[in-house]
Design an enzyme around this catalytic site. Structure first.
Site, mmCIF file in Angstrom:
data_model
loop_
_atom_site.group_PDB
_atom_site.id
_atom_site.type_symbol
_atom_site.label_atom_id
_atom_site.label_comp_id
_atom_site.label_asym_id
_atom_site.label_seq_id
_atom_site.Cartn_x
_atom_site.Cartn_y
_atom_site.Cartn_z
ATOM 1 N N SER A 92 38.693 35.206 39.201
ATOM 2 C CA SER A 92 39.046 36.095 38.598
ATOM 3 C C SER A 92 40.903 35.874 37.664
ATOM 4 C CB SER A 92 39.518 37.542 40.200
ATOM 5 O OG SER A 92 40.216 37.186 40.905
ATOM 6 N N LYS A 117 46.584 37.478 42.650
ATOM 7 C CA LYS A 117 46.986 38.594 40.709
ATOM 8 C C LYS A 117 48.137 37.817 40.258
ATOM 9 C CE LYS A 117 42.447 39.859 41.811
ATOM 10 N NZ LYS A 117 41.597 39.008 41.172
#
Length: 173
Positions: free
Chosen positions: A39, A82
């Site tokens: 990701s 993230k």
């Protein structure tokens, strides 16, 4: 000359101090993390190891562009990593693959590919952030209901550097 009992006592005290110090550092200051999944590509690769500063957000709030580790809201035993895209009070919108923060197109030279899909105009609530992976089309992030806006209480720390593999050693923004 010390007796055997005194030497053993010195060793035990030294070991206890080392364990307490290591626990303190790991719990309050820094922790090591393993990147698991794609990701955050191309910025971070799966199996890279990071140093995460757990201390910094005790003194200031996360800032746009920082990479951080947080507890996955749906299962707090899992951690996600993230990038902070928007902070409290910011508006966020994704349309035609472009990300807008406070009405301005976000310059994102770090993303793997253009963002697919749309996200309706929303305001980040106080005490929360909006996060996305750099591999936008393969990232479970704030665009999804199970993550949503991430509460400050869920944040574990700021990713500071990649230390392994050593050939990939680098500081993070």
């Amino acid at each position: 000359m010390k007796s055997l009992g005194e030497e053993i006592k010195d060793w035990v005290v030294s070991i206890v101090v080392a364990v307490v110090l290591a626990f303190f550092i790991r719990y309050f200051i820094v922790e090591l993390y393993l990147v698991d999944g794609p990701s955050m590509r191309p910025t971070l690769q799966s199996a890279e190891r990071l140093v995460v500063n757990k201390f910094i957000y005790r003194f200031r709030a996360p800032e746009r562009g920082e990479i951080l580790v947080f507890k996955y809201p749906r299962d707090p035993s899992r951690d996600f990593i993230k990038r902070v895209i928007a902070i409290p009070g910011d508006t966020i919108e994704i349309k035609n693959g472009n990300v807008f923060v406070n009405g301005k197109l976000l310059n994102e030279p770090y993303i793997l590919s253009k963002t697919r899909g749309n996200y309706p105009l929303a305001t980040v609530p106080e005490g929360h952030i909006f996060v996305m992976g750099d591999n936008r089309n393969n990232s479970e992030d704030s665009r999804f209901a199970d993550v949503g806006f991430v509460s400050y209480e869920m944040i574990k720390g700021k990713a500071m550097l990649v230390f392994w593999p050593f050939s990939q050693f680098k500081a993070l923004p």
